[in-house]
Design a protein around this motif. Sequence first.
Motif, PDB file in Angstrom:
ATOM      1  N   MET B  71       0.681  -1.079   0.184  1.00 22.55           N
ATOM      2  CA  MET B  71       0.292  -0.213   0.503  1.00 22.55           C
ATOM      3  C   MET B  71       1.045   1.102   0.599  1.00 22.55           C
ATOM      4  SD  MET B  71      -2.464   1.039   2.504  1.00 22.55           S
ATOM      5  CE  MET B  71      -1.389   1.555   4.482  1.00 22.55           C
ATOM      6  N   PHE B  72       1.836   0.901   0.727  1.00 22.22           N
ATOM      7  CA  PHE B  72       2.667   2.189   1.070  1.00 22.22           C
ATOM      8  C   PHE B  72       3.738   2.533  -0.501  1.00 22.22           C
ATOM      9  CE2 PHE B  72       2.299   1.026   5.693  1.00 22.22           C
ATOM     10  CZ  PHE B  72       1.895   1.833   5.960  1.00 22.22           C
ATOM     11  N   PHE B  73       3.939   1.355  -1.358  1.00 18.14           N
ATOM     12  CA  PHE B  73       4.791   1.442  -2.472  1.00 18.14           C
ATOM     13  C   PHE B  73       3.599   1.748  -3.540  1.00 18.14           C
ATOM     14  CE2 PHE B  73       5.720  -1.445  -5.767  1.00 18.14           C
ATOM     15  CZ  PHE B  73       6.955  -0.785  -6.610  1.00 18.14           C
ATOM     16  N   GLY B  74       1.968   1.228  -3.181  1.00 15.96           N
ATOM     17  CA  GLY B  74       1.933   1.990  -4.059  1.00 15.96           C
ATOM     18  C   GLY B  74       1.329   3.597  -4.201  1.00 15.96           C
ATOM     19  N   LEU B  75       0.654   4.400  -3.125  1.00 19.95           N
ATOM     20  CA  LEU B  75       0.861   5.890  -2.704  1.00 19.95           C
ATOM     21  C   LEU B  75       2.114   6.442  -2.980  1.00 19.95           C
ATOM     22  CD1 LEU B  75      -0.026   5.777   0.986  1.00 19.95           C
ATOM     23  CD2 LEU B  75      -1.421   6.633  -0.058  1.00 19.95           C
ATOM     24  N   GLY B  76       3.429   5.871  -2.771  1.00 18.67           N
ATOM     25  CA  GLY B  76       4.469   6.128  -3.718  1.00 18.67           C
ATOM     26  C   GLY B  76       4.495   6.749  -5.143  1.00 18.67           C
ATOM     27  N   ALA B  77       3.919   5.215  -5.786  1.00 14.42           N
ATOM     28  CA  ALA B  77       4.176   4.974  -7.579  1.00 14.42           C
ATOM     29  C   ALA B  77       2.335   6.069  -7.672  1.00 14.42           C
ATOM     30  CB  ALA B  77       3.472   3.696  -7.549  1.00 14.42           C
ATOM     31  N   TYR B  78       1.683   6.080  -7.556  1.00 14.58           N
ATOM     32  CA  TYR B  78       0.321   6.683  -7.490  1.00 14.58           C
ATOM     33  C   TYR B  78       0.401   8.540  -7.652  1.00 14.58           C
ATOM     34  CZ  TYR B  78      -3.005   2.740  -8.463  1.00 14.58           C
ATOM     35  OH  TYR B  78      -3.294   2.085  -9.476  1.00 14.58           O
ATOM     36  N   GLY B  79       1.654   8.592  -6.174  1.00 18.22           N
ATOM     37  CA  GLY B  79       1.761   9.717  -6.461  1.00 18.22           C
ATOM     38  C   GLY B  79       2.335  10.175  -7.835  1.00 18.22           C
ATOM     39  N   VAL B  80       3.474   9.705  -8.059  1.00 13.99           N
ATOM     40  CA  VAL B  80       4.254  10.481  -9.361  1.00 13.99           C
ATOM     41  C   VAL B  80       3.200  10.450 -10.552  1.00 13.99           C
ATOM     42  CG1 VAL B  80       5.349   9.522 -10.506  1.00 13.99           C
ATOM     43  CG2 VAL B  80       6.524   9.670  -8.650  1.00 13.99           C
ATOM     44  N   ALA B  81       2.669   8.960 -10.366  1.00 10.46           N
ATOM     45  CA  ALA B  81       1.252   8.951 -11.577  1.00 10.46           C
ATOM     46  C   ALA B  81       0.484   9.998 -11.482  1.00 10.46           C
ATOM     47  CB  ALA B  81       0.629   7.724 -11.260  1.00 10.46           C
ATOM     48  N   LEU B  82      -0.521  10.177 -10.902  1.00 12.40           N
ATOM     49  CA  LEU B  82      -1.199  11.416 -10.080  1.00 12.40           C
ATOM     50  C   LEU B  82      -0.594  12.542 -10.997  1.00 12.40           C
ATOM     51  CD1 LEU B  82      -3.307  10.139  -8.035  1.00 12.40           C
ATOM     52  CD2 LEU B  82      -3.671  10.383 -10.169  1.00 12.40           C
ATOM     53  N   ALA B  83       1.067  13.228 -10.072  1.00 10.39           N
ATOM     54  CA  ALA B  83       1.792  14.430 -11.009  1.00 10.39           C
ATOM     55  C   ALA B  83       1.302  14.753 -11.760  1.00 10.39           C
ATOM     56  CB  ALA B  83       2.541  14.684  -9.613  1.00 10.39           C
ATOM     57  N   SER B  84       2.215  13.778 -12.910  1.00  9.12           N
ATOM     58  CA  SER B  84       3.069  13.442 -13.855  1.00  9.12           C
ATOM     59  C   SER B  84       1.210  13.477 -14.828  1.00  9.12           C
ATOM     60  CB  SER B  84       3.041  12.157 -14.198  1.00  9.12           C
ATOM     61  OG  SER B  84       4.067  11.678 -13.263  1.00  9.12           O
ATOM     62  N   THR B  85       0.227  13.067 -14.243  1.00  8.29           N
ATOM     63  CA  THR B  85      -0.864  13.454 -15.325  1.00  8.29           C
ATOM     64  C   THR B  85      -1.307  15.172 -14.911  1.00  8.29           C
ATOM     65  OG1 THR B  85      -1.276  11.132 -14.571  1.00  8.29           O
ATOM     66  CG2 THR B  85      -3.505  12.025 -15.404  1.00  8.29           C
ATOM     67  N   HIS B  86      -1.411  15.362 -13.839  1.00 10.47           N
ATOM     68  CA  HIS B  86      -2.607  16.499 -13.163  1.00 10.47           C
ATOM     69  C   HIS B  86      -1.178  17.679 -13.679  1.00 10.47           C
ATOM     70  CE1 HIS B  86      -5.768  14.283 -12.966  1.00 10.47           C
ATOM     71  NE2 HIS B  86      -5.474  13.367 -11.546  1.00 10.47           N
ATOM     72  N   ILE B  87      -0.377  17.723 -13.459  1.00  2.70           N
ATOM     73  CA  ILE B  87       0.686  18.783 -13.540  1.00  2.70           C
ATOM     74  C   ILE B  87       1.331  19.372 -14.453  1.00  2.70           C
ATOM     75  CG2 ILE B  87       2.620  19.919 -12.515  1.00  2.70           C
ATOM     76  CD1 ILE B  87       2.517  18.714  -9.908  1.00  2.70           C
ATOM     77  N   GLY B  88       1.679  17.639 -15.622  1.00  5.83           N
ATOM     78  CA  GLY B  88       1.870  17.905 -16.419  1.00  5.83           C
ATOM     79  C   GLY B  88       2.830  17.285 -16.737  1.00  5.83           C
ATOM     80  N   ARG B  89       3.568  16.514 -18.159  1.00  5.58           N
ATOM     81  CA  ARG B  89       5.199  16.156 -17.955  1.00  5.58           C
ATOM     82  C   ARG B  89       5.755  17.098 -18.261  1.00  5.58           C
ATOM     83  NH1 ARG B  89       6.903  14.340 -24.001  1.00  5.58           N
ATOM     84  NH2 ARG B  89       8.196  12.176 -23.872  1.00  5.58           N
ATOM     85  N   GLY B  90       7.501  16.755 -16.880  1.00  4.30           N
ATOM     86  CA  GLY B  90       8.366  17.534 -16.011  1.00  4.30           C
ATOM     87  C   GLY B  90       9.126  17.069 -14.775  1.00  4.30           C
ATOM     88  N   PHE B  91      10.212  17.579 -14.802  1.00  2.03           N
ATOM     89  CA  PHE B  91      10.952  17.286 -13.208  1.00  2.03           C
ATOM     90  C   PHE B  91       9.823  17.357 -12.069  1.00  2.03           C
ATOM     91  CE2 PHE B  91      14.210  16.233 -16.642  1.00  2.03           C
ATOM     92  CZ  PHE B  91      14.379  14.988 -15.988  1.00  2.03           C
ATOM     93  N   PRO B  92       9.596  18.850 -12.393  1.00  2.73           N
ATOM     94  CA  PRO B  92       8.418  19.213 -11.386  1.00  2.73           C
ATOM     95  C   PRO B  92       7.522  18.303 -10.862  1.00  2.73           C
ATOM     96  CG  PRO B  92       8.894  21.703 -12.681  1.00  2.73           C
ATOM     97  CD  PRO B  92       9.272  20.101 -13.470  1.00  2.73           C
ATOM     98  N   ALA B  93       6.721  17.255 -11.389  1.00  7.64           N
ATOM     99  CA  ALA B  93       5.953  16.812 -11.593  1.00  7.64           C
ATOM    100  C   ALA B  93       5.995  15.595 -10.873  1.00  7.64           C
ATOM    101  CB  ALA B  93       5.107  16.411 -13.054  1.00  7.64           C
ATOM    102  N   LEU B  94       7.351  15.037 -11.201  1.00  8.92           N
ATOM    103  CA  LEU B  94       8.027  13.938 -10.510  1.00  8.92           C
ATOM    104  C   LEU B  94       8.128  14.175  -9.379  1.00  8.92           C
ATOM    105  CD1 LEU B  94      10.148  11.950 -13.190  1.00  8.92           C
ATOM    106  CD2 LEU B  94       8.070  11.743 -12.986  1.00  8.92           C
TER     107      LEU B  94
END
Lengths: 347, 352
Positions: B71-94
């Motif tokens: 679950m914690f592993f997934g939280l980290g992964a979904y954090g990056v995924a959601l940020a990359s989807t909503h903020i847009g491509r780029g290092f700030p999103a990561l």
Amino acid sequence: MSVQSEAAPAHRPTIAALSPRDRLARAAPFLLVPVLVLLGFALIGSVPTWLTLTVSGLAMGMMIFIMASGLTLVFGLMDVINFGHGAFISVGAFVGISVLAALGDWTGAASLGLNMAAVLAAVMAAMAATGALGWGFERVLVRPVYGAHLRQILVTVGGLIVIEQMIHVVWGPDEIFLTRPEMLKGATLFLGAAIETYRLLAVAVGLVLFVAMRLVLRRTRIGLIVRAGVQNGEMVEALGYRLRLVFIGTFVAGSALAGLGGVMWGLYQEVITAGMGEQMMILVFIVVIIGGLGSVEGAFIGALMVGLLQNYVAFLAPKLALVSNIGLMTVILMWRPEGMLPVVRAK
Amino acid sequence: MIQLFSGDGPRSRILALILIAIGLGLAFAPFLFPGVRALETAARICVFIVLAASYDLLLGYTGIVSFAHTMFFGLGAYGVALASTHIGRGFPALGAGTLAGLAAAVALALVIGLFSLRVRAIFFAMITLAVASAVTVLVSQLSALTGGEDGLVYQIPRALGPAMRLDLEIAGVTVTGKILNYYLVFCVALVLFLVMLRIVNSPFGRVLQAIRENDFRAEAIGYRVVRYRVTATCLSAGFAALAGSLWAIWLRYVGPGTTLSFEIMLDILLMVVIGGMGTIWGAAIGAVLMVLAQSYLQGLMGYAAGASEAMPILSRLLDPDRWLLWLGVLFILSVYFFPTGIVGRLRARAAR
């Protein structure tokens, strides 16, 4: 050492009556289910809907209780936490449903007697199979790791996986759909509410089982030993009872009950999968935790609450149904961190 | 060197050789083992070393069983995924996604820890199982946000993608963004691994081991057991979330199957148990073994199942879908007969 005084102490001991507050605190767990039912009625408002939901909630609760009762006693007696309990639920369901399928003539007939005979045969076969499996499980897996919780959890989880995978090997990888016996299919109309016959049967079986279990635990000698063993195992052993045998008996009985619960749950859902035991285990754990580890009454109350709440919430706010059990557990643990009716242990 | 390992070296010559081989193999993986599949395997190993080591922090060092590590592993992964989807491509999103996932994981671990560890450590195993399954259901149901069972596909910065080519060739391999991405994963994993090694060999780590051995005594000496256990839980959750973020950056996809499933939880358990509970090095060896076995042995099972078709039961037992059955058997056997794992055995041999 201290000098013993000859005379009786000067003060007169009195037994003070409990304050109403203390009495309420003591009775509170038992009042939770009626309160929940009334609250559900107030929020739902319509008698037929409420009645349907309540009966299905009670049926679900009873089945969860049947699965949970063995687990909580096993923990109370020997401090053994069995994560493999869910495997017995699945095995029970598969054995029972296979027997039902083999008795197709009996289940298809529109005769209550034949239908019940088929269900009874299925239940017997399932309980025998899971009881035997439980005996083997205890002997092979649990016995070498007494007193070591960490290894117990790891080994029983391993057992759960192996048994679940063996179900795949024996019965194939797909889920099995089934139909209930003829006479258990329809619904009865009561106060304008359609209540499924099978749910009534489940409630009845659960109640009978709870009463029987309470009688055995409260009125018989073996029940006395079990209860004493939960409170202080060493003392029971010092008195010459072989607690190990009692424990194995409880483990086997608990596994058999899990098998019974598995058959009933399979008939309720009309579909069985190898993973069903694992899914039910989560509810069972929640019930055992909020009831208080080792307490049969606590597990009963907890199971009814989980069943009722799930049904009410699914009707009132479907989105919340997924987290309602976790919410219930959180609230109960904030109120009583050891569960509603924790077993008082002699240290 | 010893300082880099926080004074906790391999302490066995064979172990040292194995670890050097693993370290060199991973450090030069893109050039030693060219090919897409080998690089995928190497990246998977890096991520799972961090994940298994962070689980070992909890299971091996503190003696707490958790079923919510994915679950914690997934939280980290979904954090990056959601940020990359909503903020847009780029290092700030990561960066933002990683931080958000980390914060969420630590906060959730704190709440779960306070709730269950306060009363009885054994509650923790059951409560984490319940919470983790609720989160898995939630993720697959809230498909508007998480993509449900399908998961999320998103874009990562161009510099980390296979389309970016540097004008540089090493050992006959053209350096692409994919290789840069691999080195990002490798370097972060290495740093996280060394930090965890530092943590378990600090005075704090000693207290954790004392609690594992005898919590009552640790409490009597004056350590607040609950506080230490909760801190260990939060730390372990945080490292797991970081591993999840790395995994998401590498895969460019997250879904329940790749991050949250119970199978991954079992893999982690097995990695830690086989490698050796209570040694961070063991987690590394366990992860390497498991990932390699998964990548290459499962195919072998399919072959064996095909060859034994004449015997129906045997062929069913050897079906690649029954991979978990053999994992379960292996798991039970290693808990019984191999409780200190590979590292424990090798060190005991060297000490003799």
